[in-house]
Scaffold this active site. Structure first.
Site, PDB file in Angstrom:
ATOM      1  N   ARG A 246      29.304  37.318   7.712  1.00 21.27           N
ATOM      2  CA  ARG A 246      28.815  36.025   7.248  1.00 21.27           C
ATOM      3  C   ARG A 246      29.947  35.006   7.221  1.00 21.27           C
ATOM      4  O   ARG A 246      31.121  35.365   7.160  1.00 21.27           O
ATOM      5  CB  ARG A 246      28.221  36.156   5.834  1.00 21.27           C
ATOM      6  CG  ARG A 246      27.082  37.150   5.721  1.00 21.27           C
ATOM      7  CD  ARG A 246      26.659  37.307   4.268  1.00 21.27           C
ATOM      8  NE  ARG A 246      25.530  38.236   4.121  1.00 21.27           N
ATOM      9  CZ  ARG A 246      25.654  39.536   3.872  1.00 21.27           C
ATOM     10  NH1 ARG A 246      26.882  40.071   3.757  1.00 21.27           N
ATOM     11  NH2 ARG A 246      24.598  40.307   3.751  1.00 21.27           N
TER      12      ARG A 246
ATOM     13  N   LYS B 250      28.300  40.297  -0.238  1.00 24.05           N
ATOM     14  CA  LYS B 250      27.569  39.819  -1.401  1.00 24.05           C
ATOM     15  C   LYS B 250      27.714  40.803  -2.554  1.00 24.05           C
ATOM     16  O   LYS B 250      27.780  42.008  -2.357  1.00 24.05           O
ATOM     17  CB  LYS B 250      26.086  39.646  -1.048  1.00 24.05           C
ATOM     18  CG  LYS B 250      25.821  38.468  -0.102  1.00 24.05           C
ATOM     19  CD  LYS B 250      24.330  38.291   0.135  1.00 24.05           C
ATOM     20  CE  LYS B 250      24.060  37.061   0.979  1.00 24.05           C
ATOM     21  NZ  LYS B 250      22.611  36.864   1.205  1.00 24.05           N
TER      22      LYS B 250
ATOM     23  N   HIS C 266      25.556  31.479  11.283  1.00 24.62           N
ATOM     24  CA  HIS C 266      24.509  32.487  11.088  1.00 24.62           C
ATOM     25  C   HIS C 266      23.853  32.881  12.412  1.00 24.62           C
ATOM     26  O   HIS C 266      23.439  34.041  12.574  1.00 24.62           O
ATOM     27  CB  HIS C 266      23.440  31.992  10.122  1.00 24.62           C
ATOM     28  CG  HIS C 266      22.388  33.027   9.843  1.00 24.62           C
ATOM     29  ND1 HIS C 266      22.638  34.135   9.067  1.00 24.62           N
ATOM     30  CD2 HIS C 266      21.110  33.146  10.277  1.00 24.62           C
ATOM     31  CE1 HIS C 266      21.547  34.891   9.018  1.00 24.62           C
ATOM     32  NE2 HIS C 266      20.614  34.315   9.741  1.00 24.62           N
TER      33      HIS C 266
ATOM     34  N   ARG D 168      25.825  35.604  13.824  1.00 22.69           N
ATOM     35  CA  ARG D 168      25.496  36.867  13.142  1.00 22.69           C
ATOM     36  C   ARG D 168      24.194  37.432  13.719  1.00 22.69           C
ATOM     37  O   ARG D 168      24.082  38.633  13.977  1.00 22.69           O
ATOM     38  CB  ARG D 168      25.365  36.591  11.640  1.00 22.69           C
ATOM     39  CG  ARG D 168      24.981  37.791  10.775  1.00 22.69           C
ATOM     40  CD  ARG D 168      25.115  37.373   9.307  1.00 22.69           C
ATOM     41  NE  ARG D 168      24.449  38.271   8.381  1.00 22.69           N
ATOM     42  CZ  ARG D 168      24.968  39.395   7.893  1.00 22.69           C
ATOM     43  NH1 ARG D 168      26.170  39.775   8.278  1.00 22.69           N
ATOM     44  NH2 ARG D 168      24.309  40.135   7.021  1.00 22.69           N
TER      45      ARG D 168
ATOM     46  N   HIS E 148      23.740  44.801   4.905  1.00 25.84           N
ATOM     47  CA  HIS E 148      22.450  44.627   4.251  1.00 25.84           C
ATOM     48  C   HIS E 148      22.213  45.744   3.243  1.00 25.84           C
ATOM     49  O   HIS E 148      22.587  46.896   3.474  1.00 25.84           O
ATOM     50  CB  HIS E 148      21.312  44.639   5.283  1.00 25.84           C
ATOM     51  CG  HIS E 148      21.205  43.374   6.065  1.00 25.84           C
ATOM     52  ND1 HIS E 148      20.615  43.306   7.308  1.00 25.84           N
ATOM     53  CD2 HIS E 148      21.608  42.105   5.789  1.00 25.84           C
ATOM     54  CE1 HIS E 148      20.668  42.074   7.763  1.00 25.84           C
ATOM     55  NE2 HIS E 148      21.261  41.329   6.851  1.00 25.84           N
TER      56      HIS E 148
ATOM     57  N   TYR F 150      15.898  41.099  12.703  1.00 26.95           N
ATOM     58  CA  TYR F 150      16.641  40.904  13.937  1.00 26.95           C
ATOM     59  C   TYR F 150      16.039  41.668  15.112  1.00 26.95           C
ATOM     60  O   TYR F 150      16.534  41.570  16.231  1.00 26.95           O
ATOM     61  CB  TYR F 150      18.099  41.346  13.757  1.00 26.95           C
ATOM     62  CG  TYR F 150      18.852  40.525  12.746  1.00 26.95           C
ATOM     63  CD1 TYR F 150      19.271  39.230  13.032  1.00 26.95           C
ATOM     64  CD2 TYR F 150      19.139  41.049  11.481  1.00 26.95           C
ATOM     65  CE1 TYR F 150      19.948  38.476  12.084  1.00 26.95           C
ATOM     66  CE2 TYR F 150      19.829  40.303  10.537  1.00 26.95           C
ATOM     67  CZ  TYR F 150      20.226  39.023  10.849  1.00 26.95           C
ATOM     68  OH  TYR F 150      20.894  38.276   9.918  1.00 26.95           O
TER      69      TYR F 150
END
Length: 297
Positions: free
Chosen positions: A146, A170, A240, A243, A266, A275
């Site tokens: 990211r 994250k 993004h 990505r 994720h 995706y």
């Protein structure tokens, strides 16, 4: 009102990024402003659902997208759940709220040809900024990280001997991503120029502005647009999308979905499955061109 405590909770306990915390804060302040102006009630802690519904109608009348409205309501939901946990309220006013329907958002990745043009055909300037910009594009495409993860990379995160790079994702979740030999070469070239900057303010971070300060998010966005404007007609060109391109190209080449999930950082497979749209499109194309019954010669 417990808004200040809630913001501290998001930052200190949930470990949300400053960008995410500010987004929550703005959504709540927007609702607070609406309540104050429309109902002369600046305290949103004990607001009923009819007022929230009128805010939704007001946003819709301003042509705010359902996606944005749902995000704002999600901020309110999180706030009222916090008030429940702290005993400030008994029942959240959003207990029976249903999210607005949204059309599926399909983001179109860059093609392999577009990526090859940006990384192999463009003449980058032979200075600090040219080396930095090429490395940024290369790392975003070859690791799928990211934008926030990129700008927070530190010198110690790059392990040249192990051919890996450590990423803080994250909620402060760490992951290790393998890197290519080309990445190492571009990194070495960039660091040599970076170390020759007149003044470095944030030495621990890999990516800096030409003034020697830590890279900031809008600069990364401008870099992506600057180079991709020359090779791509796609409307959206952003970190993004790189990505998204990383994940799509891996899946098109037969990569395992779980492996891509781990590389992207994720927490659930459902996040990675978005995706697969373009991978399925690629499979359909191969199927139509290769199957004996497709009618193609």
């Amino acid at each position: 009102m417990a808004l200040t405590e809630f913001i501290s909770y998001l930052s200190l306990e949930k470990n949300y990024s400053s960008h995410t915390v500010n987004a929550y804060k703005k959504d709540l302040q927007d609702f607070q402003e609406f309540c104050s102006e429309r109902y002369e009630e600046p305290n949103i802690d004990n607001i009923g659902y009819p007022i929230i519904r009128s805010w939704i109608v007001s946003l819709s009348e301003k042509d705010t997208s359902n996606r944005t409205i749902n995000r704002k309501i999600a901020s309110l939901k999180a706030y009222y759940k916090f008030l429940q946990r702290t005993g400030e309220i008994g029942v959240t006013p959003l207990a029976k709220h249903k999210a607005l329907k949204m059309s599926k958002k399909i983001e179109i990745p860059f093609s392999e040809q577009e990526m090859n043009l940006v990384l192999s055909s463009i003449a980058y300037s032979d200075d600090f900024e040219g080396s930095r910009d090429k490395l940024i594009i290369h790392i975003l495409y070859c690791t799928g990280m990211r934008r926030a993860e990129l700008i927070n990379l530190k010198i110690n995160d790059f392990d040249d001997a192990a051919n890996t790079i450590k990423v803080l994702g994250k909620r402060n979740k760490e992951r290790i991503i393998p890197i290519l030999n080309e990445t190492k070469q571009l990194y070495a070239e960039y660091i040599a120029k970076r170390n020759n900057l007149e003044k470095i303010q944030d030495f621990e971070y890999i990516f800096l502005s030409k003034s020697g300060n830590k890279m900031y998010e809008t600069l990364v966005y401008r870099i992506i647009n600057k180079y991709f404007n020359d090779v791509s007609a796609k409307v959206k060109k952003s970190p993004h999308i790189l990505r998204h391109t990383f994940a799509t190209h891996l899946l098109n080449k037969g990569a395992d979905l779980n492996s891509v999930k781990e590389l992207l950082g994720h927490s659930s497979l459902a996040s990675t499955q978005v995706y697969t749209h373009n991978s399925i499109a690629e499979l359909k194309k191969v199927h139509m061109s290769s199957h004996p019954r497709s009618g193609k010669k």
